[in-house]
Design a protein around this motif. Structure first.
Motif, PDB file in Angstrom:
ATOM      1  N   ASN A  52      14.978   4.349   3.461  1.00 15.15           N
ATOM      2  CA  ASN A  52      15.943   5.425   3.216  1.00 15.15           C
ATOM      3  C   ASN A  52      15.262   6.660   2.626  1.00 15.15           C
ATOM      4  OD1 ASN A  52      18.097   3.832   4.191  1.00 15.15           O
ATOM      5  ND2 ASN A  52      18.329   2.862   2.204  1.00 15.15           N
ATOM      6  N   GLY A  53      14.067   6.972   3.153  1.00 11.02           N
ATOM      7  CA  GLY A  53      13.375   8.196   2.775  1.00 11.02           C
ATOM      8  C   GLY A  53      12.470   8.111   1.568  1.00 11.02           C
ATOM      9  N   GLU A  54      12.444   6.948   0.891  1.00 14.20           N
ATOM     10  CA  GLU A  54      11.602   6.816  -0.300  1.00 14.20           C
ATOM     11  C   GLU A  54      10.659   5.624  -0.164  1.00 14.20           C
ATOM     12  OE1 GLU A  54      13.660   6.906  -3.988  1.00 14.20           O
ATOM     13  OE2 GLU A  54      14.877   8.621  -3.423  1.00 14.20           O
ATOM     14  N   VAL A  55       9.433   5.773  -0.659  1.00 12.40           N
ATOM     15  CA  VAL A  55       8.461   4.683  -0.609  1.00 12.40           C
ATOM     16  C   VAL A  55       8.991   3.488  -1.393  1.00 12.40           C
ATOM     17  CG1 VAL A  55       6.146   3.950  -1.324  1.00 12.40           C
ATOM     18  CG2 VAL A  55       6.478   6.215  -0.313  1.00 12.40           C
ATOM     19  N   LYS A 103      15.959  -5.860   0.329  1.00 10.25           N
ATOM     20  CA  LYS A 103      17.007  -6.188   1.297  1.00 10.25           C
ATOM     21  C   LYS A 103      17.506  -4.926   1.985  1.00 10.25           C
ATOM     22  CE  LYS A 103      18.522 -10.267  -1.219  1.00 10.25           C
ATOM     23  NZ  LYS A 103      19.615 -10.886  -1.992  1.00 10.25           N
ATOM     24  N   LEU A 104      17.540  -4.984   3.305  1.00 10.88           N
ATOM     25  CA  LEU A 104      18.050  -3.875   4.106  1.00 10.88           C
ATOM     26  C   LEU A 104      19.374  -4.301   4.720  1.00 10.88           C
ATOM     27  CD1 LEU A 104      14.798  -2.902   6.038  1.00 10.88           C
ATOM     28  CD2 LEU A 104      15.659  -1.923   3.917  1.00 10.88           C
ATOM     29  N   TYR A 105      20.337  -3.400   4.670  1.00  8.11           N
ATOM     30  CA  TYR A 105      21.662  -3.664   5.217  1.00  8.11           C
ATOM     31  C   TYR A 105      21.931  -2.710   6.378  1.00  8.11           C
ATOM     32  CZ  TYR A 105      22.186  -6.199   0.823  1.00  8.11           C
ATOM     33  OH  TYR A 105      22.013  -7.080  -0.216  1.00  8.11           O
ATOM     34  N   ALA A 106      22.980  -3.014   7.143  1.00  7.66           N
ATOM     35  CA  ALA A 106      23.347  -2.142   8.262  1.00  7.66           C
ATOM     36  C   ALA A 106      23.501  -0.710   7.750  1.00  7.66           C
ATOM     37  CB  ALA A 106      24.642  -2.626   8.906  1.00  7.66           C
ATOM     38  N   GLY A 107      22.901   0.225   8.466  1.00 11.08           N
ATOM     39  CA  GLY A 107      22.959   1.629   8.076  1.00 11.08           C
ATOM     40  C   GLY A 107      21.706   2.100   7.357  1.00 11.08           C
ATOM     41  N   ASP A 108      20.918   1.164   6.822  1.00  8.67           N
ATOM     42  CA  ASP A 108      19.661   1.534   6.173  1.00  8.67           C
ATOM     43  C   ASP A 108      18.633   1.936   7.221  1.00  8.67           C
ATOM     44  OD1 ASP A 108      20.497   1.067   3.568  1.00  8.67           O
ATOM     45  OD2 ASP A 108      19.704  -0.974   3.497  1.00  8.67           O
ATOM     46  N   THR A 109      17.663   2.745   6.802  1.00  4.20           N
ATOM     47  CA  THR A 109      16.558   3.104   7.687  1.00  4.20           C
ATOM     48  C   THR A 109      15.243   2.804   6.973  1.00  4.20           C
ATOM     49  OG1 THR A 109      16.422   5.391   6.879  1.00  4.20           O
ATOM     50  CG2 THR A 109      17.842   4.984   8.792  1.00  4.20           C
ATOM     51  N   PHE A 110      14.216   2.528   7.773  1.00  3.41           N
ATOM     52  CA  PHE A 110      12.875   2.402   7.211  1.00  3.41           C
ATOM     53  C   PHE A 110      11.911   3.077   8.164  1.00  3.41           C
ATOM     54  CE2 PHE A 110      13.606  -1.465   9.614  1.00  3.41           C
ATOM     55  CZ  PHE A 110      12.411  -1.705  10.285  1.00  3.41           C
ATOM     56  N   GLU A 111      10.780   3.516   7.594  1.00  2.00           N
ATOM     57  CA  GLU A 111       9.815   4.290   8.365  1.00  2.00           C
ATOM     58  C   GLU A 111       8.408   3.775   8.111  1.00  2.00           C
ATOM     59  OE1 GLU A 111       8.188   8.901   8.608  1.00  2.00           O
ATOM     60  OE2 GLU A 111      10.039   8.461   7.524  1.00  2.00           O
ATOM     61  N   PHE A 112       7.640   3.655   9.200  1.00  2.00           N
ATOM     62  CA  PHE A 112       6.247   3.242   9.109  1.00  2.00           C
ATOM     63  C   PHE A 112       5.464   3.952  10.203  1.00  2.00           C
ATOM     64  CE2 PHE A 112       2.883   0.122  10.400  1.00  2.00           C
ATOM     65  CZ  PHE A 112       2.065   0.319   9.302  1.00  2.00           C
ATOM     66  N   GLU A 113       4.390   4.622   9.822  1.00  2.00           N
ATOM     67  CA  GLU A 113       3.527   5.353  10.752  1.00  2.00           C
ATOM     68  C   GLU A 113       4.312   6.286  11.672  1.00  2.00           C
ATOM     69  OE1 GLU A 113       1.072   2.353  12.663  1.00  2.00           O
ATOM     70  OE2 GLU A 113      -0.396   2.516  11.053  1.00  2.00           O
ATOM     71  N   GLY A 114       5.285   6.972  11.105  1.00  2.00           N
ATOM     72  CA  GLY A 114       6.035   7.971  11.860  1.00  2.00           C
ATOM     73  C   GLY A 114       7.191   7.429  12.681  1.00  2.00           C
ATOM     74  N   THR A 115       7.346   6.108  12.726  1.00  2.00           N
ATOM     75  CA  THR A 115       8.456   5.513  13.470  1.00  2.00           C
ATOM     76  C   THR A 115       9.586   5.205  12.504  1.00  2.00           C
ATOM     77  OG1 THR A 115       6.943   4.489  15.053  1.00  2.00           O
ATOM     78  CG2 THR A 115       9.171   3.572  14.932  1.00  2.00           C
ATOM     79  N   VAL A 116      10.763   5.766  12.786  1.00  2.00           N
ATOM     80  CA  VAL A 116      11.937   5.518  11.956  1.00  2.00           C
ATOM     81  C   VAL A 116      12.815   4.490  12.653  1.00  2.00           C
ATOM     82  CG1 VAL A 116      13.988   6.539  10.904  1.00  2.00           C
ATOM     83  CG2 VAL A 116      11.863   7.866  11.047  1.00  2.00           C
ATOM     84  N   VAL A 117      13.206   3.461  11.906  1.00  2.00           N
ATOM     85  CA  VAL A 117      14.014   2.385  12.461  1.00  2.00           C
ATOM     86  C   VAL A 117      15.316   2.287  11.672  1.00  2.00           C
ATOM     87  CG1 VAL A 117      14.099  -0.087  13.002  1.00  2.00           C
ATOM     88  CG2 VAL A 117      11.897   1.119  13.063  1.00  2.00           C
ATOM     89  N   THR A 118      16.428   2.190  12.397  1.00  2.00           N
ATOM     90  CA  THR A 118      17.743   2.041  11.785  1.00  2.00           C
ATOM     91  C   THR A 118      18.201   0.596  11.928  1.00  2.00           C
ATOM     92  OG1 THR A 118      18.305   4.322  12.345  1.00  2.00           O
ATOM     93  CG2 THR A 118      20.136   2.864  11.793  1.00  2.00           C
ATOM     94  N   VAL A 119      18.729   0.044  10.851  1.00  2.00           N
ATOM     95  CA  VAL A 119      19.250  -1.322  10.871  1.00  2.00           C
ATOM     96  C   VAL A 119      20.711  -1.264  11.307  1.00  2.00           C
ATOM     97  CG1 VAL A 119      19.702  -3.390   9.502  1.00  2.00           C
ATOM     98  CG2 VAL A 119      17.672  -1.975   9.012  1.00  2.00           C
ATOM     99  N   LYS A 120      21.055  -2.063  12.300  1.00  2.00           N
ATOM    100  CA  LYS A 120      22.444  -2.116  12.804  1.00  2.00           C
ATOM    101  C   LYS A 120      23.048  -3.465  12.522  1.00  2.00           C
ATOM    102  CE  LYS A 120      22.802   1.905  14.820  1.00  2.00           C
ATOM    103  NZ  LYS A 120      23.774   2.870  14.495  1.00  2.00           N
ATOM    104  N   ASP A 167       0.813  -1.221   0.000  1.00  2.00           N
ATOM    105  CA  ASP A 167       0.000   0.000   0.000  1.00  2.00           C
ATOM    106  C   ASP A 167       0.846   1.271   0.000  1.00  2.00           C
ATOM    107  OD1 ASP A 167      -2.296  -1.486  -0.031  1.00  2.00           O
ATOM    108  OD2 ASP A 167      -2.759  -1.220   2.099  1.00  2.00           O
ATOM    109  N   GLY A 168       2.170   1.125  -0.019  1.00  2.00           N
ATOM    110  CA  GLY A 168       3.050   2.292  -0.081  1.00  2.00           C
ATOM    111  C   GLY A 168       3.161   3.047   1.238  1.00  2.00           C
TER     112      GLY A 168
END
Length: 67
Positions: free
Chosen positions: A40-43, A50-67, A34-35
């Motif tokens: 990393n700031g883009e839908v 695939k997400l790697y260390a240093g990538d971020t993702f956001e859902f419903e205003g919560t930003v999560v960083t992959v370590k 549903d987008g």
């Protein structure tokens, strides 16, 4: 918020579950398609993205960083 991965990468759907932002893989599939998720700031509508260390993702205003 941060999540720590043991492998080289984690798929977006799995990362949403690990962060506790969705209850199941089915829920992850729908919010990604549903987008509603940004990587990393883009839908991104690919659940297998695939997400790697240093990538971020956001859902419903919560930003999560992959370590």
């Amino acid at each position: 918020m941060e999540i720590t991965i043991k492998d080289d990468f984690i798929k977006l759907g799995q990362a949403l579950k690990l962060a506790g932002l969705v209850d199941s893989g089915v829920d992850a599939k729908f919010v990604i398609q549903d987008g509603q998720v940004k990587v990393n700031g883009e839908v991104d509508t690919r659940r297998g993205k695939k997400l790697y260390a240093g990538d971020t993702f956001e859902f419903e205003g919560t930003v999560v960083t992959v370590k």
